[in-house]
Design a protein around this motif. Structure first.
Motif, PDB file in Angstrom:
ATOM      1  N   ARG A 124       0.992  -1.053  -0.139  1.00  0.00           N
ATOM      2  CA  ARG A 124      -0.049   0.089   0.077  1.00  0.00           C
ATOM      3  C   ARG A 124       0.990   1.159   0.051  1.00  0.00           C
ATOM      4  NH1 ARG A 124      -4.945   0.080   1.395  1.00  0.00           N
ATOM      5  NH2 ARG A 124      -5.053   1.601   3.011  1.00  0.00           N
ATOM      6  N   VAL A 125       0.669   2.280  -1.115  1.00  0.00           N
ATOM      7  CA  VAL A 125       1.511   3.245  -1.504  1.00  0.00           C
ATOM      8  C   VAL A 125       1.270   4.392  -1.185  1.00  0.00           C
ATOM      9  CG1 VAL A 125       3.458   3.941  -3.203  1.00  0.00           C
ATOM     10  CG2 VAL A 125       2.803   1.446  -3.079  1.00  0.00           C
ATOM     11  N   MET A 126       1.974   5.304  -0.440  1.00  0.00           N
ATOM     12  CA  MET A 126       1.650   6.723  -0.646  1.00  0.00           C
ATOM     13  C   MET A 126       2.547   7.616  -1.618  1.00  0.00           C
ATOM     14  SD  MET A 126      -0.160   8.108   2.912  1.00  0.00           S
ATOM     15  CE  MET A 126      -0.661   9.647   1.863  1.00  0.00           C
ATOM     16  N   VAL A 127       2.455   8.441  -2.365  1.00  0.00           N
ATOM     17  CA  VAL A 127       3.506   9.132  -2.906  1.00  0.00           C
ATOM     18  C   VAL A 127       3.050  10.453  -2.844  1.00  0.00           C
ATOM     19  CG1 VAL A 127       4.373   9.872  -5.365  1.00  0.00           C
ATOM     20  CG2 VAL A 127       3.829   7.418  -4.654  1.00  0.00           C
ATOM     21  N   PHE A 128       4.053  11.471  -2.373  1.00  0.00           N
ATOM     22  CA  PHE A 128       3.885  12.837  -2.010  1.00  0.00           C
ATOM     23  C   PHE A 128       4.413  13.738  -3.253  1.00  0.00           C
ATOM     24  CE2 PHE A 128       3.469  11.184   1.953  1.00  0.00           C
ATOM     25  CZ  PHE A 128       2.187  11.752   2.558  1.00  0.00           C
ATOM     26  N   VAL A 129       3.514  14.586  -3.858  1.00  0.00           N
ATOM     27  CA  VAL A 129       4.162  15.467  -4.707  1.00  0.00           C
ATOM     28  C   VAL A 129       3.712  16.881  -4.223  1.00  0.00           C
ATOM     29  CG1 VAL A 129       3.827  13.908  -6.703  1.00  0.00           C
ATOM     30  CG2 VAL A 129       1.957  15.200  -5.928  1.00  0.00           C
ATOM     31  N   GLY A 130       4.498  17.890  -4.798  1.00  0.00           N
ATOM     32  CA  GLY A 130       4.638  19.129  -4.191  1.00  0.00           C
ATOM     33  C   GLY A 130       3.503  19.935  -4.453  1.00  0.00           C
ATOM     34  N   SER A 131       2.570  19.876  -5.101  1.00  0.00           N
ATOM     35  CA  SER A 131       1.314  20.660  -5.409  1.00  0.00           C
ATOM     36  C   SER A 131       0.050  19.865  -5.880  1.00  0.00           C
ATOM     37  CB  SER A 131       1.757  22.005  -6.048  1.00  0.00           C
ATOM     38  OG  SER A 131       1.891  21.638  -7.555  1.00  0.00           O
ATOM     39  N   GLU A 132      -1.189  20.897  -5.839  1.00  0.00           N
ATOM     40  CA  GLU A 132      -2.090  19.943  -6.602  1.00  0.00           C
ATOM     41  C   GLU A 132      -2.091  19.706  -7.965  1.00  0.00           C
ATOM     42  OE1 GLU A 132      -7.004  21.160  -6.797  1.00  0.00           O
ATOM     43  OE2 GLU A 132      -5.844  22.078  -5.310  1.00  0.00           O
ATOM     44  N   LYS A 169      -4.748   0.408  -8.055  1.00  0.00           N
ATOM     45  CA  LYS A 169      -5.508   1.412  -8.620  1.00  0.00           C
ATOM     46  C   LYS A 169      -5.139   2.583  -7.638  1.00  0.00           C
ATOM     47  CE  LYS A 169     -10.333   2.247  -8.470  1.00  0.00           C
ATOM     48  NZ  LYS A 169     -12.160   2.148  -8.168  1.00  0.00           N
ATOM     49  N   VAL A 170      -5.087   3.630  -8.642  1.00  0.00           N
ATOM     50  CA  VAL A 170      -4.642   4.732  -8.140  1.00  0.00           C
ATOM     51  C   VAL A 170      -5.726   6.005  -7.619  1.00  0.00           C
ATOM     52  CG1 VAL A 170      -3.352   7.041  -8.493  1.00  0.00           C
ATOM     53  CG2 VAL A 170      -2.523   4.751  -9.686  1.00  0.00           C
ATOM     54  N   SER A 171      -5.503   6.397  -6.374  1.00  0.00           N
ATOM     55  CA  SER A 171      -6.503   7.341  -5.807  1.00  0.00           C
ATOM     56  C   SER A 171      -5.598   8.719  -5.761  1.00  0.00           C
ATOM     57  CB  SER A 171      -6.882   7.081  -4.636  1.00  0.00           C
ATOM     58  OG  SER A 171      -8.105   6.248  -4.670  1.00  0.00           O
ATOM     59  N   ILE A 180     -12.544  13.096  -0.231  1.00  0.00           N
ATOM     60  CA  ILE A 180     -13.435  12.014   0.877  1.00  0.00           C
ATOM     61  C   ILE A 180     -13.546  10.727  -0.121  1.00  0.00           C
ATOM     62  CG2 ILE A 180     -15.656  11.691   1.811  1.00  0.00           C
ATOM     63  CD1 ILE A 180     -14.063  14.474   2.509  1.00  0.00           C
ATOM     64  N   GLN A 181     -13.584  10.539  -1.385  1.00  0.00           N
ATOM     65  CA  GLN A 181     -13.674   9.702  -2.001  1.00  0.00           C
ATOM     66  C   GLN A 181     -12.377   8.805  -2.226  1.00  0.00           C
ATOM     67  OE1 GLN A 181     -15.018  11.029  -6.144  1.00  0.00           O
ATOM     68  NE2 GLN A 181     -16.880  11.780  -5.259  1.00  0.00           N
ATOM     69  N   ALA A 182     -11.213   9.759  -2.060  1.00  0.00           N
ATOM     70  CA  ALA A 182      -9.748   8.982  -2.141  1.00  0.00           C
ATOM     71  C   ALA A 182      -9.488   8.379  -0.744  1.00  0.00           C
ATOM     72  CB  ALA A 182      -8.917  10.198  -2.488  1.00  0.00           C
ATOM     73  N   LEU A 183      -9.896   9.134   0.008  1.00  0.00           N
ATOM     74  CA  LEU A 183      -9.485   8.734   1.446  1.00  0.00           C
ATOM     75  C   LEU A 183     -10.429   7.146   1.547  1.00  0.00           C
ATOM     76  CD1 LEU A 183      -9.799  11.634   3.826  1.00  0.00           C
ATOM     77  CD2 LEU A 183      -7.774  10.157   3.387  1.00  0.00           C
ATOM     78  N   HIS A 184     -11.667   7.136   1.295  1.00  0.00           N
ATOM     79  CA  HIS A 184     -12.528   6.031   1.504  1.00  0.00           C
ATOM     80  C   HIS A 184     -11.985   4.908   0.716  1.00  0.00           C
ATOM     81  CE1 HIS A 184     -15.562   7.335   4.358  1.00  0.00           C
ATOM     82  NE2 HIS A 184     -15.692   8.387   3.674  1.00  0.00           N
ATOM     83  N   ALA A 185     -11.444   5.221  -0.650  1.00  0.00           N
ATOM     84  CA  ALA A 185     -11.186   4.141  -1.555  1.00  0.00           C
ATOM     85  C   ALA A 185      -9.965   3.601  -1.035  1.00  0.00           C
ATOM     86  CB  ALA A 185     -10.977   4.785  -2.868  1.00  0.00           C
ATOM     87  N   PHE A 221      -2.828   2.671  -4.184  1.00  0.00           N
ATOM     88  CA  PHE A 221      -1.623   3.570  -4.602  1.00  0.00           C
ATOM     89  C   PHE A 221      -2.387   5.198  -4.213  1.00  0.00           C
ATOM     90  CE2 PHE A 221       0.761   6.574  -6.924  1.00  0.00           C
ATOM     91  CZ  PHE A 221       1.991   5.836  -7.029  1.00  0.00           C
ATOM     92  N   LEU A 222      -1.987   5.745  -3.345  1.00  0.00           N
ATOM     93  CA  LEU A 222      -2.434   7.021  -2.991  1.00  0.00           C
ATOM     94  C   LEU A 222      -1.506   8.429  -3.412  1.00  0.00           C
ATOM     95  CD1 LEU A 222      -5.106   8.681  -1.883  1.00  0.00           C
ATOM     96  CD2 LEU A 222      -3.822   8.464   0.401  1.00  0.00           C
ATOM     97  N   LEU A 223      -1.942   9.019  -4.276  1.00  0.00           N
ATOM     98  CA  LEU A 223      -1.058  10.328  -4.593  1.00  0.00           C
ATOM     99  C   LEU A 223      -1.566  11.384  -3.975  1.00  0.00           C
ATOM    100  CD1 LEU A 223       0.979  11.227  -6.786  1.00  0.00           C
ATOM    101  CD2 LEU A 223      -0.698  11.677  -8.323  1.00  0.00           C
ATOM    102  N   ALA A 224      -0.801  12.016  -3.319  1.00  0.00           N
ATOM    103  CA  ALA A 224      -1.154  13.051  -2.073  1.00  0.00           C
ATOM    104  C   ALA A 224      -0.206  14.383  -2.531  1.00  0.00           C
ATOM    105  CB  ALA A 224      -1.126  12.664  -0.938  1.00  0.00           C
ATOM    106  N   THR A 225      -0.953  15.490  -1.843  1.00  0.00           N
ATOM    107  CA  THR A 225      -0.161  16.897  -1.956  1.00  0.00           C
ATOM    108  C   THR A 225       0.369  16.930  -0.418  1.00  0.00           C
ATOM    109  OG1 THR A 225      -2.206  17.642  -1.090  1.00  0.00           O
ATOM    110  CG2 THR A 225      -1.768  17.737  -3.560  1.00  0.00           C
ATOM    111  N   PRO A 226       1.324  17.505   0.097  1.00  0.00           N
ATOM    112  CA  PRO A 226       1.702  17.941   1.404  1.00  0.00           C
ATOM    113  C   PRO A 226       0.849  18.034   2.616  1.00  0.00           C
ATOM    114  CG  PRO A 226       3.212  19.098  -0.014  1.00  0.00           C
ATOM    115  CD  PRO A 226       2.012  18.570  -0.772  1.00  0.00           C
TER     116      PRO A 226
END
Length: 500
Positions: A343-351, A370-372, A382-387, A395-400
């Motif tokens: 289960r993967v989280m990837v942080f990028v710098g901005s929206e 499957k990427v959220s 909300i949808q991304a968190l629940h998924a 795989f969750l792609l997220a901002t800081p």
């Protein structure tokens, strides 16, 4: 100094023997799995760390938590409190203001939430309709963290986030506490308007909100009586509020602690992995918002969760996406058959960067994930968190902004597409893995250009991290074709097309 039990006395496996949080997690998991021999060994080790010689680790009820709430905490997976939860409960349950600093992933939310919930009035002593406003307000810096906090308290109040599985101890039929108690969130402008005009918050015991939404709720015209019946206010991630939120936060604190007829000042609890500068805390005390506060500092300041592996890779900026995907595939290929799914989280710098990376990653991950995408605005967070929480995405792609406070289950890999801005930011991103209750320890990988290396090494030195440099993972489509690995070669060429 106490010795770690030998294999003959009962093995701790790969649990860090000096980390109380990791030991508590392992103890809860051992009891849930009915491995009582391991549980006894872990109990004894926790007893050694705390200096106690007899008796099991304190459970919630022994800390003064009502039996229904203690039982509910156990049912949703928190049988034994962690160190910060034990120490905080003793202070909060007696009504004192508190300032709590504890490492990310150590269970800070429950550390203040359970004892504060224990101090509220419930039926039959008092009914929700007897109150004009909430008894407890929890302030959060982001909508994402607000949603998570609402869901946690909803579960503690008997709600179920799973389908009604027979025999599941977390479902509503196993709940024995008072009925008809509610928690609501005020986390966007629509919810503010519903609260002011449509009775959205009527009969709610607990309200969770961001500073801007709570300030707008309490302001004219048509102000909601947010603090009329307030018994307690908690500020989570107290050091995380940017400049544009601080005025709203101080307005809410001022409104909450203003002189009220026949009502004492509400109990105030400030919580964070790091705390604001001393002059800010002094100002809060001078304003009378925090009085005679007990300060709890649990663990070393700036402590990263134990057991995490920290790595970095030097890459050219345009190749970061492709090399991150290749390294992730290499990590997965090296896992054993019995290893839990990644289960993967990837942080990028901005929206903007998150939106730009989402489609190439969906194409480039070969349908293995499957990427959220967790963005700061709209319904998507909300949808991304629940998924991600419900394992519908891995795989969750997220901002800081998503790094603060989110407790997402079993994160195995954290990738930073750039070095975080400072050690505090690294601490919070890394802390999405290796959290209390997680069955995996986690790997944190940061991709940097050659020019960014000194910046990352300075962060590692400040946090006392053992940082390992990774070579760039190879990919050679021609060799794959020559060896007959046609599918792999095609995927390698797809990488070049999608991710560069």
């Amino acid at each position: 100094m106490h010795a770690v039990p030998s294999a003959g006395e009962g093995s701790l496996g790969d649990v860090e023997p000096s980390d109380a949080n990791e030991l508590t997690t392992a103890l809860n998991n051992a009891i849930a799995a009915e491995d009582y021999q391991l549980a006894a060994t872990l109990r004894d080790r926790l007893r050694q760390l705390s200096g106690g010689d007899a008796g099991p680790p304190a459970d919630w009820q022994n800390l003064g938590i009502p039996s229904w709430l203690a039982e509910r905490a156990e049912h949703i997976g928190y049988r034994f409190p962690t160190d910060v939860q034990r120490r905080a409960a003793k202070v909060i349950c007696r009504g004192a203001d508190a300032i709590i600093q504890s490492a990310t992933g150590s269970g800070k939310t429950l550390a203040f939430a359970i004892p504060l919930l224990a101090r509220l009035k419930y039926p039959p002593d008092a009914y929700p309709e007897d109150f004009q406003g909430p008894q407890l307000i929890i302030v959060v810096p982001t909508r994402e963290l607000g949603v998570q906090t609402v869901m946690l308290i909803y579960q503690l109040f008997g709600g179920s986030v799973n389908a009604g599985i027979p025999g599941d101890p977390t479902n509503m039929f196993a709940y024995t506490g008072p009925r008809g108690i509610r928690v609501k969130g005020v986390l966007d402008k629509e919810e503010v308007l519903r609260a002011k005009n449509n009775g959205w918050l009527f009969a709610s015991h607990v309200v969770v909100g961001t500073p801007q939404c709570l300030a707008e709720l309490a302001a004219s015209p048509n102000p909601f009586p947010l603090t009329a019946c307030l018994k307690a206010l908690a500020v989570d991630e107290v050091d995380a509020y940017p400049k544009d939120q601080k005025d709203s936060l101080e307005f809410v604190l001022g409104q909450a602690c203003a002189q009220r007829k026949q009502l004492p000042k509400p109990q105030v609890v400030l919580v964070g992995a790091t705390l604001p500068p001393e002059h800010v805390l002094d100002s809060y005390q001078q304003q009378g918002w925090v009085q005679d506060a007990v300060t709890l500092r649990v663990g070393r300041l700036g402590q990263v969760p134990a057991g995490l592996q920290h790595r970095y890779m030097v890459v050219d900026e345009p190749r970061k996406l492709i090399l991150m995907c290749r390294q992730l595939r290499l990590d997965l290929a090296q896992q054993g058959e019995d290893t839990a799914p990644a289960r993967v989280m990837v942080f990028v710098g901005s929206e903007e960067a998150a939106r730009a990376a989402a489609m190439p990653l969906r194409s480039g991950l070969w349908a293995e994930h499957k990427v959220s995408v967790l963005l700061p605005h709209g319904e998507e967070p909300i949808q991304a968190l629940h998924a991600f929480r419900d394992n519908k995405a891995s795989f969750l792609l997220a901002t800081p902004s998503a790094a603060r406070g989110l407790d997402l289950p079993a994160v195995s890999h954290v990738y930073n597409m750039d070095p975080p801005e400072d050690s505090v930011a690294y601490l919070h991103r890394a802390g999405r893995a290796g959290r209390i209750g997680s069955p995996v320890k986690g790997i944190v990988t940061t991709l940097v250009t050659q020019e960014q290396v000194p910046e990352l090494l300075a962060i590692a030195k400040e946090l006392n991290l053992n940082l390992t440099e990774l070579p760039q993972p190879p990919a050679d489509a021609l060799t794959d074709f020559e060896e007959g690995n046609i599918d792999t070669a095609k995927k390698t060429l797809d990488d070049l097309y999608n991710l560069l």
